[in-house]
Each structure stands twice: as structure tokens, then as C-alpha cells.
Design a protein around this motif. Sequence first.
Motif, mmCIF file in Angstrom:
data_model
loop_
_atom_site.group_PDB
_atom_site.id
_atom_site.type_symbol
_atom_site.label_atom_id
_atom_site.label_comp_id
_atom_site.label_asym_id
_atom_site.label_seq_id
_atom_site.Cartn_x
_atom_site.Cartn_y
_atom_site.Cartn_z
ATOM 1 N N ARG A 119 0.846 -1.198 0.000
ATOM 2 C CA ARG A 119 0.000 0.000 0.000
ATOM 3 C C ARG A 119 0.875 1.239 0.000
ATOM 4 N NH1 ARG A 119 -3.584 -2.232 4.697
ATOM 5 N NH2 ARG A 119 -5.039 -3.480 3.498
ATOM 6 N N ASP A 120 0.581 2.146 -0.907
ATOM 7 C CA ASP A 120 1.245 3.442 -0.897
ATOM 8 C C ASP A 120 0.614 4.267 0.207
ATOM 9 O OD1 ASP A 120 3.035 5.400 -2.575
ATOM 10 O OD2 ASP A 120 1.197 6.500 -2.088
ATOM 11 N N ASP A 135 -1.802 2.185 -5.808
ATOM 12 C CA ASP A 135 -2.162 2.608 -4.458
ATOM 13 C C ASP A 135 -2.173 1.391 -3.545
ATOM 14 O OD1 ASP A 135 -2.478 5.336 -5.023
ATOM 15 O OD2 ASP A 135 -4.499 4.989 -5.777
ATOM 16 N N GLU A 136 -2.637 0.263 -4.102
ATOM 17 C CA GLU A 136 -2.667 -1.001 -3.365
ATOM 18 C C GLU A 136 -2.555 -2.118 -4.393
ATOM 19 O OE1 GLU A 136 -6.021 -3.246 -0.824
ATOM 20 O OE2 GLU A 136 -5.390 -1.307 -0.012
#
Length: 162
Positions: A119-120, A135-136
Motif C-alpha cells: 500500500r502506498d 495505491d494497493e
Amino acid sequence: MAYVFCNSCGHRNPPNSSFCSSCGAVLDMPDERTVVIAQVDPMQDLPGPSDNASIRLGDIGEHAVLVIRSGDLIGSRFTLSKDITQIGRHQDSDILLDDITVSRRHAEVVRTSKSLIVRDLGSLNGTYVNQSRVDEFALQHGDELQVGKYRMVLFSKADILS
């Protein structure tokens, strides 16, 4: 999808490949071989002349391992044994990447019962998996994770992530 790495040039090949699509070398039993990950030229993404990282696939334990293939820490290995592994420039990070291209709290790898999720955490430069910004993302064996200027390859036994 579990990628197969070439023992001659380190190229990532699709599963069930018999020959490397880059150099043509025979691909064989991954647990019995050492993979050489060629150093990356950050400007052209071409293998460099030296300082390659290597990992013997038979040495991977029960936890997945991230191996850095570019940046100042080339060849460094990080075992993903925690439920949440934090990646960033902050001193409390589990994977400390001390470079201005990495945010203090850049990303995290979360271990679930069935997979590893990266995850970012709102980083400035983003988190990339296989050269796509995410993002994920559910990581699999052979995926390349990029955080700042650091590129890491995930190695795991098939039963770890299944």
C-alpha cells in the motif's frame, strides 16, 4: 502468476517457460539454482556491467524476501516476516531507504492470510509494481516493487502466498 527468473541474465520470464525470452538460456529447477539480478541502469533500464545481486532460491525460508536490485543498497535482503512491514526514510521504518526520492512513510507491505499487499501511504513519488503506479496491489513471486529510486524483487515460495 509465479515468474521464472533466468539463471544466466536474471530476466523475468512468464511461468512455465522453458527458455529465457531475453537470452535463450534453458530455465530449470528454481529451488536448486541461484538467480543473478542484473544491476539496473536507472536512465535506460538496461543491465549494468557489474555489482549484480544474487539469491539462492532454495535459501528462502517460510517468509517472502525483498531483494534490492538498484540503488545504494543493491543486494540487500529484507524478510517480510511481520504482519505490517513499513518502508520509508523514517528511522522507525522496517525497511529504511535513506534517500530523498523516498518519503518518510512511503509504503507498507501487509501480510494477510492469503497474500502480501503493498500500500502506498500518500508518498510524493508514488509506489510502483512492475513499472505501474499503484495505491494497493497484491504482490506475487517475481514482482518488482519500486520505492523512490530503489527497485526490489519479491522472492517467495509458492505456498507462502497461496
